[in-house]
Design a protein around this motif. Sequence first.
Motif, PDB file in Angstrom:
ATOM      1  N   PHE A 135       0.829  -1.203   0.000  1.00  0.00           N
ATOM      2  CA  PHE A 135       0.000   0.000   0.000  1.00  0.00           C
ATOM      3  C   PHE A 135       0.868   1.259   0.000  1.00  0.00           C
ATOM      4  CE2 PHE A 135      -3.196  -2.906   1.964  1.00  0.00           C
ATOM      5  CZ  PHE A 135      -4.120  -2.840   0.930  1.00  0.00           C
ATOM      6  N   LYS A 136       1.989   1.210   0.691  1.00  0.00           N
ATOM      7  CA  LYS A 136       2.889   2.360   0.743  1.00  0.00           C
ATOM      8  C   LYS A 136       3.411   2.677  -0.654  1.00  0.00           C
ATOM      9  CE  LYS A 136       7.295   3.898   2.600  1.00  0.00           C
ATOM     10  NZ  LYS A 136       8.495   3.500   3.318  1.00  0.00           N
ATOM     11  N   ASP A 137       3.786   1.626  -1.396  1.00  0.00           N
ATOM     12  CA  ASP A 137       4.282   1.819  -2.762  1.00  0.00           C
ATOM     13  C   ASP A 137       3.219   2.476  -3.639  1.00  0.00           C
ATOM     14  OD1 ASP A 137       6.668   0.669  -2.014  1.00  0.00           O
ATOM     15  OD2 ASP A 137       6.162  -1.327  -2.802  1.00  0.00           O
ATOM     16  N   VAL A 138       1.970   2.040  -3.491  1.00  0.00           N
ATOM     17  CA  VAL A 138       0.881   2.619  -4.280  1.00  0.00           C
ATOM     18  C   VAL A 138       0.685   4.085  -3.905  1.00  0.00           C
ATOM     19  CG1 VAL A 138      -1.617   2.517  -4.701  1.00  0.00           C
ATOM     20  CG2 VAL A 138      -0.278   0.406  -4.628  1.00  0.00           C
ATOM     21  N   LEU A 139       0.718   4.380  -2.604  1.00  0.00           N
ATOM     22  CA  LEU A 139       0.538   5.762  -2.153  1.00  0.00           C
ATOM     23  C   LEU A 139       1.673   6.671  -2.621  1.00  0.00           C
ATOM     24  CD1 LEU A 139      -0.800   5.164   1.481  1.00  0.00           C
ATOM     25  CD2 LEU A 139      -2.093   6.021  -0.483  1.00  0.00           C
TER      26      LEU A 139
END
Length: 146
Positions: A135-139
């Motif tokens: 999720f961090k990568d997507v954000l």
Amino acid sequence: MSKERGQRNRNLFLAWVAEMKSKESPNWLDYWHGNTLSPKKIADELGFDSSAFKEKRNKGLFDLLQDLKQELATSGVYQQRKTNLPLDKEVIAVNKDAVEDIKDSAKVRDLKRINRRLQNENAKLAAEVAKLSEFKDVLIEMGLWK
């Protein structure tokens, strides 16, 4: 109690004691309650009612259990928490090293159980972190992570 059932219970107990003694390092503490061997735990293991160990109900079985307790006391196993056991107006001192060994093995067993629990918890947390890092990568790609 019928005589046949009483004899069967004595035979079961004698066979159980022989089996325990034949083990390389028998764990008598599995059958421990408080400061003594637990007739209930032993009876449950052997498949009969613990009241069979009462002196009035089965004198032979009661005597066999008392003999086992005395034997374990003299070897230092039975008396984990007490420092002596009265035997016919005589007191047998317990080997203090044996008591420490028992306590140490119990501590080791507890620490192993705690270690397994913590390893399982760590594995769950590591899996959760892996999910959250996606999720961090997507954000970051969306420009919402600073």
